[in-house]
Design a protein around this motif. Structure first.
Motif, mmCIF file in Angstrom:
data_model
loop_
_atom_site.group_PDB
_atom_site.id
_atom_site.type_symbol
_atom_site.label_atom_id
_atom_site.label_comp_id
_atom_site.label_asym_id
_atom_site.label_seq_id
_atom_site.Cartn_x
_atom_site.Cartn_y
_atom_site.Cartn_z
ATOM 1 N N TYR A 1 74.528 43.168 67.614
ATOM 2 C CA TYR A 1 73.279 44.190 66.728
ATOM 3 C C TYR A 1 72.226 43.892 68.190
ATOM 4 C CZ TYR A 1 69.887 45.595 63.893
ATOM 5 O OH TYR A 1 68.277 45.989 63.679
ATOM 6 N N GLU B 1 68.201 45.078 68.278
ATOM 7 C CA GLU B 1 67.097 45.815 68.006
ATOM 8 C C GLU B 1 65.896 46.878 68.656
ATOM 9 O OE1 GLU B 1 63.635 45.543 63.860
ATOM 10 O OE2 GLU B 1 65.103 43.862 64.562
ATOM 11 N N ALA C 1 64.450 51.357 65.906
ATOM 12 C CA ALA C 1 65.822 51.781 65.762
ATOM 13 C C ALA C 1 67.050 50.221 66.548
ATOM 14 C CB ALA C 1 65.838 52.232 67.217
ATOM 15 N N SER C 2 68.035 50.659 66.499
ATOM 16 C CA SER C 2 68.691 49.450 67.128
ATOM 17 C C SER C 2 70.360 49.774 67.187
ATOM 18 C CB SER C 2 69.285 48.735 65.845
ATOM 19 O OG SER C 2 70.289 49.792 64.646
ATOM 20 N N ASN D 1 71.046 53.337 65.655
ATOM 21 C CA ASN D 1 71.137 54.140 64.890
ATOM 22 C C ASN D 1 69.817 54.132 64.756
ATOM 23 O OD1 ASN D 1 73.356 53.740 63.688
ATOM 24 N ND2 ASN D 1 73.536 51.674 63.903
ATOM 25 N N GLY E 1 67.514 53.809 62.080
ATOM 26 C CA GLY E 1 66.693 52.502 61.373
ATOM 27 C C GLY E 1 66.175 52.309 60.808
ATOM 28 N N LYS E 2 64.911 51.566 60.976
ATOM 29 C CA LYS E 2 63.114 52.079 60.188
ATOM 30 C C LYS E 2 62.465 53.260 61.037
ATOM 31 C CE LYS E 2 63.307 46.718 60.219
ATOM 32 N NZ LYS E 2 63.135 45.393 60.924
#
Length: 496
Positions: free
Chosen positions: A276, A278, A283-284, A299, A301-302
């Motif tokens: 993983y 970040e 996003a990630s 992804n 993500g936030k």
């Protein structure tokens, strides 16, 4: 500004490369698992297979090397018509002694790849003692290419060749000539020594840390090299003295603290093993490495963007492309790579992201090729695989979860412990007690505890190790004190 951090105090040598104070590459060199790519061996042909147009050569390793016909110097010298007709059995025979160089390390069940077209690499040129080719980097402009071509023809003897690297741009012939003479002397020494050596045997080791730094890591940008070992510091200064280099500064780090810890690199290493990643906008990435290929999933993500969905997707994918290029270098991921960017409907947006990725990959020393997006919207690319990835080097499969996950290998825990013990050099206590996993204790006890005794002599205190099954990929420093006090504590623990 580029920084090259050399952690050389312990048996495992480590190199970190920072660009704009951001970690972009990590290299490990240890006597147990160093790369053989570029090594030159005196070998013996064990088997010739005309159907494959290849031969298997014993170079003294676990597996025989694989030598294809197009990697033979005497095949390259043939004209096109002769090449079509010739069989490898006409060029090689079983039992024949050959001087070969490793082009690719052994992988899985496959032995190392070999060639007889030998190369000695330098910072500016690659010297070829048995190839008449004069080649110039395509990135050098045509007028300058012609200058280097004429220079190469003038300086080479009948059977010699040169490849002029891109860094020759705007350099004087006098500077480059110094390096060519240095490489010629190296080859002359190798050639003289090989006659008296048995077969198979190693003639030339290409994994020298200093050569690697000079050839591959130092470029035309201002560079600061920081090294914590006095011998390496002096050798590096001597090696660089043949160049008119005014933008590379070498510093000797003499602090007691571990060099990687001082620069915050030690804390970054576990992150390189985590799938993983970040991104700065929330996003990630999820990076999954398999034997066949590596998959990178992006992804959002936030990150929700300020205006619309399209902006959110494009911005996240742009940041992801830049970080993926960095992570491929940092983790040394090679082979087939599939990237699942957040879905983009516009072909223009896809082309934009592809170009961003290509631009970010230009700083990568390994050859990369981005093929583009498939019908499923996945981006395909490849990166040349010459060595194991960082994950393969530092970890092994986890025995607890039935090989699903990965943990630090016993060899890595041994080296981590060695670095931790260096932090206590010169302490007032007579001894230290450390609990380690059983496989780690076995590594220290190999060769009658010679490694442990050498470490004790260097650090100036007694090291008492005990095993435990409670720790899989770690160690625990239990106590400091006199040797008798610690032995008493160990004895009490065993009785409970």
């Amino acid at each position: 500004m580029k920084k090259i951090i050399l952690n050389c105090r312990t048996s495992e040598k480590r190199v970190a490369v920072l660009e704009h104070d951001k970690l972009v590459e990590l290299f490990y060199e240890s006597s147990e698992g160093e790369s053989i790519v570029g090594n030159i061996y005196k070998g013996r042909v064990e088997k010739v297979v005309p159907g494959m147009q290849a031969a298997f050569v014993n170079i003294g390793l676990e597996r025989n090397g694989f030598l294809q016909i197009d990697q033979l110097a005497n095949y390259k010298s043939l004209d096109l018509n002769e090449k079509r007709k010739v069989s490898i059995s006409n060029l090689l025979h079983e039992g024949q002694e050959v001087i070969v160089q490793v082009t690719k390390a052994a992988f899985g069940e496959k032995g190392p790849r070999l060639k007889t077209l030998l190369e000695l690499s330098g910072r500016y040129v690659v010297y070829m003692p048995n190839d008449t080719q004069i080649a110039i980097s395509k990135k050098i402009n045509e007028d300058e290419r012609e200058v280097w071509r004429r220079f190469g023809q003038a300086i080479c003897d009948k059977n010699e060749g040169l490849i002029f690297r891109t860094v020759c741009t705007n350099k004087t012939t006098e500077v480059v000539k110094k390096e060519i003479e240095y490489l010629k002397e190296n080859w002359s020494e190798i050639d003289k020594e090989q006659a008296g050596k048995k077969t198979p045997s190693l003639l030339y080791k290409n994994t020298d840390l200093i050569e690697f730094i000079v050839q591959d890591l130092i470029g035309d940008e201002p560079t600061e090299i920081i090294v914590d070992d006095g011998i390496v510091f002096r050798k590096l200064k001597e090696r660089l003295s043949i160049y008119d280099d005014t933008i590379t500064e070498i510093k000797h780090f003499i602090n007691k603290e571990d060099l990687f810890s001082y620069f915050g690199i030690e804390q970054e290493i576990p992150k390189t093993l985590n799938p993983y990643v970040e991104l700065e906008n929330g996003a990630s990435l999820m990076i999954e490495q398999t034997e066949a290929l590596t998959v990178v999933d992006v992804n959002s993500g936030k990150f929700t963007g300020k205006h619309n969905v399209k902006e959110t997707i494009l911005k996240s994918n742009e940041l992801a492309a830049l970080e993926i290029a960095r992570q491929l270098r940092l983790r040394n991921i090679g082979g087939i790579i599939i990237i699942d960017f957040i879905n983009m409907e516009s072909q223009k947006d896809r082309e934009y992201i592809k170009n961003k990725l290509n631009a970010a990959l230009r700083t990568d020393r390994n050859y990369t090729k981005v093929y583009g997006f498939t019908q499923l919207g996945l981006l395909e690319m490849t990166r040349k695989k010459e060595q194991k990835s960082l994950l393969e080097k530092l970890t092994t499969t986890c025995p607890t979860c039935h090989n699903v996950g990965r943990v630090y290998s016993p060899e890595q825990v041994t080296r981590q412990l060695e670095r931790a013990l260096w932090e206590y050099k010169g302490m007032d206590h007579e001894a230290v007690w450390v609990e380690v996993p059983t496989p780690v204790l076995e590594l220290f006890k190999a060769n009658a505890n010679v490694k442990l005794r050498q470490l004790e002599e260097t650090l100036g205190y007694k090291i008492l190790l005990t095993s435990t099954d409670q720790l899989i990929n770690n160690f625990e420093v239990r106590n400091f004190g006199t040797e008798s006090e610690i032995k008493s504590r160990i004895s009490k623990k065993k009785t409970h």
